[in-house]
Design a protein around this motif. Structure first.
Motif, mmCIF file in Angstrom:
data_model
loop_
_atom_site.group_PDB
_atom_site.id
_atom_site.type_symbol
_atom_site.label_atom_id
_atom_site.label_comp_id
_atom_site.label_asym_id
_atom_site.label_seq_id
_atom_site.Cartn_x
_atom_site.Cartn_y
_atom_site.Cartn_z
ATOM 1 N N LEU A 1 0.830 -1.209 0.000
ATOM 2 C CA LEU A 1 0.000 0.000 0.000
ATOM 3 C C LEU A 1 0.863 1.256 0.000
ATOM 4 N N THR A 2 1.889 1.267 0.822
ATOM 5 C CA THR A 2 2.773 2.441 0.823
ATOM 6 C C THR A 2 3.508 2.580 -0.511
ATOM 7 N N LEU A 3 3.811 1.438 -1.126
ATOM 8 C CA LEU A 3 4.462 1.489 -2.439
ATOM 9 C C LEU A 3 3.496 1.950 -3.535
ATOM 10 N N ILE A 4 2.226 1.756 -3.324
ATOM 11 C CA ILE A 4 1.222 2.218 -4.307
ATOM 12 C C ILE A 4 0.933 3.703 -4.107
ATOM 13 N N ILE A 5 0.859 4.150 -2.869
ATOM 14 C CA ILE A 5 0.448 5.527 -2.565
ATOM 15 C C ILE A 5 1.469 6.539 -3.095
ATOM 16 N N SER A 6 2.726 6.285 -2.907
ATOM 17 C CA SER A 6 3.741 7.268 -3.350
ATOM 18 C C SER A 6 3.699 7.529 -4.857
ATOM 19 N N PRO A 7 3.718 6.511 -5.692
ATOM 20 C CA PRO A 7 3.627 6.806 -7.135
ATOM 21 C C PRO A 7 2.282 7.412 -7.529
ATOM 22 N N LEU A 8 1.207 7.005 -6.817
ATOM 23 C CA LEU A 8 -0.121 7.548 -7.123
ATOM 24 C C LEU A 8 -0.154 9.047 -6.820
ATOM 25 N N GLU A 9 0.440 9.463 -5.736
ATOM 26 C CA GLU A 9 0.492 10.893 -5.411
ATOM 27 C C GLU A 9 1.312 11.656 -6.466
ATOM 28 N N GLU A 10 2.354 11.046 -6.937
ATOM 29 C CA GLU A 10 3.171 11.673 -7.988
ATOM 30 C C GLU A 10 2.363 11.821 -9.275
ATOM 31 N N ILE A 11 1.580 10.789 -9.615
ATOM 32 C CA ILE A 11 0.749 10.855 -10.822
ATOM 33 C C ILE A 11 -0.311 11.944 -10.673
ATOM 34 N N ILE A 12 -0.902 12.046 -9.514
ATOM 35 C CA ILE A 12 -1.936 13.068 -9.276
ATOM 36 C C ILE A 12 -1.303 14.464 -9.378
ATOM 37 N N ARG A 13 -0.138 14.635 -8.842
ATOM 38 C CA ARG A 13 0.539 15.931 -8.867
ATOM 39 C C ARG A 13 0.892 16.339 -10.305
ATOM 40 N N ARG A 14 1.283 15.385 -11.131
ATOM 41 C CA ARG A 14 1.652 15.691 -12.515
ATOM 42 C C ARG A 14 0.430 15.974 -13.385
ATOM 43 N N ASN A 15 -0.661 15.316 -13.099
ATOM 44 C CA ASN A 15 -1.861 15.476 -13.922
ATOM 45 C C ASN A 15 -2.851 16.402 -13.218
ATOM 46 N N GLN A 16 -2.535 17.644 -13.190
ATOM 47 C CA GLN A 16 -3.392 18.615 -12.510
ATOM 48 C C GLN A 16 -4.699 18.845 -13.278
ATOM 49 N N HIS A 17 -4.665 18.820 -14.589
ATOM 50 C CA HIS A 17 -5.843 19.170 -15.369
ATOM 51 C C HIS A 17 -6.408 17.980 -16.138
ATOM 52 N N SER A 18 -6.019 16.849 -15.798
ATOM 53 C CA SER A 18 -6.465 15.680 -16.531
ATOM 54 C C SER A 18 -7.863 15.269 -16.077
ATOM 55 N N THR A 19 -8.573 14.571 -16.969
ATOM 56 C CA THR A 19 -9.902 14.071 -16.627
ATOM 57 C C THR A 19 -9.819 12.854 -15.722
ATOM 58 N N GLU A 20 -8.706 12.227 -15.741
ATOM 59 C CA GLU A 20 -8.519 11.030 -14.908
ATOM 60 C C GLU A 20 -8.141 11.394 -13.473
ATOM 61 N N ARG A 21 -7.940 12.645 -13.240
ATOM 62 C CA ARG A 21 -7.532 13.108 -11.907
ATOM 63 C C ARG A 21 -8.548 12.716 -10.842
ATOM 64 N N ASN A 22 -9.826 12.832 -11.116
ATOM 65 C CA ASN A 22 -10.859 12.462 -10.139
ATOM 66 C C ASN A 22 -10.804 10.969 -9.818
ATOM 67 N N LEU A 23 -10.584 10.180 -10.838
ATOM 68 C CA LEU A 23 -10.458 8.741 -10.597
ATOM 69 C C LEU A 23 -9.214 8.440 -9.753
ATOM 70 N N LEU A 24 -8.155 9.126 -10.048
ATOM 71 C CA LEU A 24 -6.922 8.926 -9.282
ATOM 72 C C LEU A 24 -7.103 9.361 -7.823
ATOM 73 N N LYS A 25 -7.852 10.417 -7.597
ATOM 74 C CA LYS A 25 -8.125 10.860 -6.213
ATOM 75 C C LYS A 25 -8.965 9.821 -5.469
ATOM 76 N N ILE A 26 -9.909 9.212 -6.154
ATOM 77 C CA ILE A 26 -10.737 8.153 -5.527
ATOM 78 C C ILE A 26 -9.854 6.971 -5.165
ATOM 79 N N ILE A 27 -8.959 6.609 -6.087
ATOM 80 C CA ILE A 27 -8.028 5.506 -5.803
ATOM 81 C C ILE A 27 -7.146 5.886 -4.608
ATOM 82 N N HIS A 28 -6.671 7.119 -4.612
ATOM 83 C CA HIS A 28 -5.806 7.597 -3.511
ATOM 84 C C HIS A 28 -6.557 7.570 -2.181
ATOM 85 N N ARG A 29 -7.782 8.069 -2.162
ATOM 86 C CA ARG A 29 -8.580 8.094 -0.938
ATOM 87 C C ARG A 29 -8.822 6.669 -0.416
#
Length: 170
Positions: free
Chosen positions: A125-153
């Protein structure tokens, strides 16, 4: 006078007209009196006897001995039952201690197992969260951002649950 078989010799008395015996054991006796009538010559035929039977004292009777034996048997039986029950109780206590020890060992085994499993879940889980946060940070305006936030939450909730399980172990 003479009390057979208690006396071996004749008792000679002058003018005393009674005989006293104390603490005679139980049994059958012959009380013999040798007398000398005034008008006859001295002879060994002038003996009168009476048979006496002295019963045993109540504490020396056969039924008293039966009661004594019964009491001793009863006390012995009670002692035997006491020892047997004490032995059984001791064995039961030992068995309960053994069972309690086994339950504790099983409980500790389960707890260790859950701790191992939660550690195994926490690491990925910790190994998943770190790259996921990096992906969310890079994709500020992407449509997939909401899905990534749900996965992160959801991964954060799962990590929180795993941490709570680990804290419970402590």
């Amino acid at each position: 006078y003479k009390l057979e078989p208690y006396d071996n010799e004749w008792n000679y008395v002058e003018n005393r007209r009674y005989a006293t015996y104390r603490d005679l054991p139980a049994g059958n006796y012959k009380f013999k009196v040798k007398y000398n009538p005034h008008d006859a010559q001295k002879s060994d035929n002038n003996i009168t006897e009476i048979e006496l039977s002295i019963p045993a004292l109540w504490w020396q009777s056969w039924w008293a001995y039966l009661i004594y034996v019964s009491i001793i048997f009863g006390i012995g039986r009670q002692f035997y039952l006491y020892r047997t029950n004490k032995r059984k109780l001791s064995q039961e206590i030992e068995m309960q201690k053994f069972q309690q020890q086994k339950r504790e060992e099983l409980y500790n085994f389960k707890l260790d197992f859950f701790t191992q499993v939660t550690h195994e879940l926490r690491t990925p889980l910790t190994l998943i969260i770190s790259p996921l946060e990096e992906i969310i940070r890079r994709n500020q305006h992407s449509t997939e951002r909401n899905l990534l936030k749900i996965i992160h939450r959801n991964t954060q909730k799962l990590l929180l649950t795993v941490n709570q399980i680990l804290d419970f172990r402590k």
